[in-house]
Structure formats: structure tokens, C-alpha cells
Design an enzyme around this catalytic site. Structure first.
Site, PDB file in Angstrom:
ATOM      1  CG  ASN A  42       0.920  -6.174   6.633  1.00  0.00           C
ATOM      2  OD1 ASN A  42       1.580  -7.172   6.863  1.00  0.00           O
ATOM      3  ND2 ASN A  42      -0.360  -6.085   6.948  1.00  0.00           N
TER       4      ASN A  42
ATOM      5  CG  HIS B 131      -0.147   4.358   4.071  1.00  0.00           C
ATOM      6  ND1 HIS B 131      -0.318   3.625   5.211  1.00  0.00           N
ATOM      7  CD2 HIS B 131      -1.033   3.857   3.184  1.00  0.00           C
ATOM      8  CE1 HIS B 131      -1.249   2.716   5.028  1.00  0.00           C
ATOM      9  NE2 HIS B 131      -1.707   2.835   3.800  1.00  0.00           N
TER      10      HIS B 131
ATOM     11  CB  ALA C 276      -0.924  -0.006   1.218  1.00  0.00           C
TER      12      ALA C 276
HETATM   13  N1  LIG Z   1       1.788  -5.046   2.337  1.00  0.00           N
HETATM   14  C1  LIG Z   1       0.719  -4.273   2.476  1.00  0.00           C
HETATM   15  O1  LIG Z   1       0.767  -3.054   2.237  1.00  0.00           O
HETATM   16  C2  LIG Z   1      -0.569  -4.878   2.918  1.00  0.00           C
HETATM   17  C3  LIG Z   1      -0.625  -6.202   3.274  1.00  0.00           C
HETATM   18  N2  LIG Z   1      -1.816  -6.768   3.669  1.00  0.00           N
HETATM   19  C4  LIG Z   1      -1.792  -8.193   4.062  1.00  0.00           C
HETATM   20  O2  LIG Z   1      -2.668  -8.921   3.241  1.00  0.00           O
HETATM   21  C5  LIG Z   1      -3.500  -9.750   4.045  1.00  0.00           C
HETATM   22  C6  LIG Z   1      -4.807 -10.042   3.327  1.00  0.00           C
HETATM   23  O3  LIG Z   1      -5.548  -8.842   3.183  1.00  0.00           O
HETATM   24  P1  LIG Z   1      -7.077  -8.869   2.692  1.00  0.00           P
HETATM   25  O4  LIG Z   1      -7.205  -9.634   1.427  1.00  0.00           O
HETATM   26  O5  LIG Z   1      -7.545  -7.474   2.735  1.00  0.00           O
HETATM   27  O6  LIG Z   1      -7.744  -9.715   3.864  1.00  0.00           O
HETATM   28  P2  LIG Z   1      -9.122 -10.527   3.849  1.00  0.00           P
HETATM   29  O7  LIG Z   1      -9.452 -10.787   5.276  1.00  0.00           O
HETATM   30  O8  LIG Z   1     -10.122  -9.861   2.984  1.00  0.00           O
HETATM   31  O9  LIG Z   1      -8.743 -11.915   3.135  1.00  0.00           O
HETATM   32  C7  LIG Z   1      -7.874 -12.864   3.699  1.00  0.00           C
HETATM   33  C8  LIG Z   1      -8.008 -14.171   2.913  1.00  0.00           C
HETATM   34  O10 LIG Z   1      -6.980 -15.059   3.327  1.00  0.00           O
HETATM   35  C9  LIG Z   1      -7.556 -16.283   3.788  1.00  0.00           C
HETATM   36  N3  LIG Z   1      -6.690 -16.791   4.856  1.00  0.00           N
HETATM   37  C10 LIG Z   1      -6.608 -16.376   6.145  1.00  0.00           C
HETATM   38  N4  LIG Z   1      -5.649 -17.078   6.789  1.00  0.00           N
HETATM   39  C11 LIG Z   1      -5.130 -17.950   5.885  1.00  0.00           C
HETATM   40  C12 LIG Z   1      -4.118 -18.935   5.928  1.00  0.00           C
HETATM   41  N5  LIG Z   1      -3.426 -19.185   7.048  1.00  0.00           N
HETATM   42  N6  LIG Z   1      -3.847 -19.633   4.785  1.00  0.00           N
HETATM   43  C13 LIG Z   1      -4.515 -19.404   3.650  1.00  0.00           C
HETATM   44  N7  LIG Z   1      -5.489 -18.474   3.547  1.00  0.00           N
HETATM   45  C14 LIG Z   1      -5.783 -17.760   4.654  1.00  0.00           C
HETATM   46  C15 LIG Z   1      -8.963 -15.942   4.234  1.00  0.00           C
HETATM   47  O11 LIG Z   1      -9.788 -17.078   4.223  1.00  0.00           O
HETATM   48  C16 LIG Z   1      -9.315 -14.915   3.140  1.00  0.00           C
HETATM   49  O12 LIG Z   1      -9.664 -15.608   1.946  1.00  0.00           O
HETATM   50  C17 LIG Z   1      -3.635  -8.967   5.366  1.00  0.00           C
HETATM   51  O13 LIG Z   1      -3.980  -9.809   6.449  1.00  0.00           O
HETATM   52  C18 LIG Z   1      -2.255  -8.370   5.508  1.00  0.00           C
HETATM   53  O14 LIG Z   1      -1.406  -9.295   6.174  1.00  0.00           O
HETATM   54  C19 LIG Z   1      -2.963  -6.053   3.672  1.00  0.00           C
HETATM   55  C20 LIG Z   1      -2.957  -4.724   3.327  1.00  0.00           C
HETATM   56  C21 LIG Z   1      -1.754  -4.023   2.944  1.00  0.00           C
HETATM   57  O1  LIG Z   2      -3.686  -1.273   2.935  1.00  0.00           O
HETATM   58  C1  LIG Z   2      -3.216  -0.366   3.625  1.00  0.00           C
HETATM   59  O2  LIG Z   2      -3.537   0.837   3.492  1.00  0.00           O
HETATM   60  C2  LIG Z   2      -2.144  -0.647   4.615  1.00  0.00           C
HETATM   61  C3  LIG Z   2      -2.376  -1.755   5.505  1.00  0.00           C
HETATM   62  O3  LIG Z   2      -3.454  -2.249   5.707  1.00  0.00           O
HETATM   63  C4  LIG Z   2      -1.198  -2.270   6.200  1.00  0.00           C
HETATM   64  O4  LIG Z   2      -0.181  -1.556   6.276  1.00  0.00           O
HETATM   65  O5  LIG Z   2      -1.280  -3.398   6.694  1.00  0.00           O
END
Ligand SMILES: NC(=O)C1=CN([C@@H]2O[C@H](COP(=O)(O)OP(=O)(O)OC[C@H]3O[C@@H](n4cnc5c(N)ncnc54)[C@H](O)[C@@H]3O)[C@@H](O)[C@H]2O)C=CC1
Ligand SMILES: O=C([O-])CC(=O)C(=O)O
Length: 266
Positions: free
Chosen positions: A189, A219, A123
């Protein structure tokens, strides 16, 4: 044809599937999720009908790449074993590196499989510049994350203030990137990414705000060092399916995948 295993099919994973679907030089052949609600079945049959849904990568499966967009727990559960089997990985849950020893485990698994793992910029932007600046001396990296109160529901912020009735910005966290990523695994993250590119998890200063005045995930970071100074503000549109997550995270994952599948990368 590059064969991909996607881990997680929530807000990010579903959009990644949709954006990858037109690319005929790759194929998402496995989608790994802990359970399969109807919305996941529908998404997969629409955008990757060839994909097999499973809880774990089947032992005989040999994807060319695994793409994690699931959450911190998925690193231990899926990414480490895949790397050790020689399958390269793209990781969105960069905050998982805040757990003691996780970075070393990731490096060891990639070394065992003689492969590589890419932590995406997600992000935030400017990671290329910050990471290059880190090759010289860095003096300070300061990050402020600001999201609407709704985005902090279900997190320890609920114990710090009444999110539903906030009238002005409230600082829900001040400390290191390591603590931020551990306390807010779905919201910090970016703090971890900035710190891994720059000064490390313990020396990167972080402040997180629940702010009723913003509608985007805002951010901001500044960095100072031998390279000079930089500052960046990202006003990320949240995904409709998950207000904690910015749309740019999806684009960042897709870009990372295409950079591996296409002949020219940027
Ligand atoms: N690097 C960055 O800037 C960001 C990173 N993220 C990461 O991405 C992840 C996912 O975000 P969203 O899709 O918005 O979340 P979400 O909650 O909408 O989707 C998560 C998905 O992963 C599945 N899941 C959960 N635990 C699991 C596991 N151990 N193994 C396989 N599948 C699993 C769930 O069933 C769901 O399908 C967040 O938890 C965060 O860690 C999110 C936002 C920003
Ligand atoms: O998606 C975003 O804006 C950032 C976020 O959730 C994270 O840093 O985990």
C-alpha cells in the site's frame, strides 16, 4: 459528536478503536466486518460498547465518517456506496487504487455524494512533501520496501524463494507500483501511496525485499524534481497482531480521524 463507522477490526481496526476510545467528541457507532470472531466481540465491547456490529452499513445509518482499515475489497464493498450516499471516508487500503478504473470510481462516488475521501499516509511519511513537490515537475520516485521474511508469508513471495530458510536479503519484486500493489495487496500500500502522491502508479519504480537482517518494516524512498531532492527511511515497528502491518499505519488513521473531529488539524 462525530459518529463513525469503522470498516475492519483486525490489527489496525482494533488498535484504532482503542486509541479513539478516550476521545469524547467522537463515537464509533458501527463496526463492519464480514464475520465476528470472539476477539472482535471482545475488542468492540471493551473499546466501543455502543457500536453495532454488522456486515454492511444498515440502510438507515448515517455516520459522519467511515474509516476503512479492512483490505482492498472493502473499497468496492463499503467505501464507494458510502461516498455515493454523501458520507466522507478515510481509506487505509490505498493499494486498491491499482485496480483498473478504481480511482475514477472513487472520484465518481465522491462527486455523486458531494463529499471527499482521504487516502492516509499510512506506514510511510513525507507524503505532504512529495505531494507538494508533485505540483512542480518530478523526474523520478524510487521506493524500496524491506520486511522480515515472516511478513511475506501467504504472498507470491513464497513462490520466489524459501522464506523460512533465507540467509540474506532476497528481492521478491521489481517493477511498477501498480504491479506491486496488485501482487502484494497487504504489503505494498505504501508503494501505491507514494505513487499517487508523486509520479503515478506506472512511473514509480518499486523493489521489495524479504530480508532476514531486519526486524522492522523498512520503507525507503527518494524523489527528484524541480523542488530539489528528498530521501526518507522509515523503520516501522510491526504490529504484534499482524507482522505485515506497521504500527504507524494505526497512528496515521487515528490522526486523520482526529483531524476531522478536532477544531485544529495538523
Ligand atoms: N496504507 C498503509 O500504509 C497500509 C495499509 N494497510 C491496509 O490495511 C488493511 C488492514 O490491515 P490489518 O488490520 O493489518 O489487517 P488484518 O488482516 O489484521 O485485519 C483486516 C480486518 O478487516 C476485515 N475485513 C476483511 N475484508 C473485509 C471487507 N471486505 N469488509 C469489511 N471488513 C473486512 C477482517 O475481518 C479483519 O477484521 C490491509 O489489508 C491493507 O490493505 C495495511 C498496512 C499499511
Ligand atoms: O505496514 C507497512 O509497513 C506497509 C504495508 O504493509 C503496506 O505498504 O501495505
Amino acid at each position: 459528536m462525530m459518529k463513525i463507522a469503522l470498516i475492519g477490526c483486525g490489527a489496525i481496526g482494533a488498535s484504532v478503536l482503542e486509541l479513539l476510545e478516550p476521545h469524547t467528541n467522537l463515537s464509533v457507532d458501527w463496526v463492519l466486518v464480514p464475520d465476528v470472531p470472539p476477539v472482535v466481540t471482545q475488542t468492540v465491547s471493551r473499546f466501543a460498547p455502543q457500536a453495532q456490529l454488522a456486515t454492511q452499513l444498515p440502510p438507515g445509518a448515517r455516520p459522519d465518517l467511515i474509516v476503512e482499515c479492512a483490505g482492498h475489497a472493502a473499497i468496492e464493498q463499503h467505501v464507494l456506496p458510502a461516498l455515493a450516499r454523501g458520507i466522507p471516508a478515510i481509506v487505509a487500503s490505498v493499494g486498491a487504487m491499482s485496480a483498473p478504473g478504481m480511482m475514477e470510481k472513487l472520484e465518481a462516488a465522491a462527486a455523486k455524494g458531494n463529499t471527499q475521501v482521504q487516502l492516509v499516509s499510512g506506514a510511510i511519511g513525507g507524503i505532504d512533501a512529495l505531494s507538494a513537490a508533485g505540483m512542480g515537475e518530478l523526474d523520478a520516485v524510487i521506493y524500496t520496501g524491506r520486511k522480515p521474511p515472516l511478513a511475506w508469508m501467504g504472498t507470491p513471495a513464497e513462490q520466489r524463494c524459501n522464506l523460512a530458510s533465507l540467509q540474506e536479503a532476497f528481492c521478491i519484486f521489481e517493477g511498477s507500483a501498480r504491479e506491486a500493489a496488485q501482487l502484494y495487496p497487504k504489503n505494498a500500500n505504501v508503494a501505491a501511496t507514494l505513487s499517487l502522491a508523486g509520479l503515478g502508479l506506472d512511473r514509480t519504480q518499486v523493489r521489495l525485499f524479504a530480508d532476514p537482517a531486519v526486524t522492522e518494516n523498512v520503507h525507503h524512498f527518494s524523489a527528484k524534481g524541480a523542488f530539489g531532492e528528498m530521501e526518507l527511511t522509515m523503520r516501522g515497528k510491526p504490529l504484534a497482531a499482524n507482522p505485515k502491518t506497521s504500527a504507524l499505519t494505526v497512528y496515521s488513521v487515528v490522526r486523520a480521524v482526529l483531524n476531522r473531529a478536532d477544531r485544529v488539524s495538523i
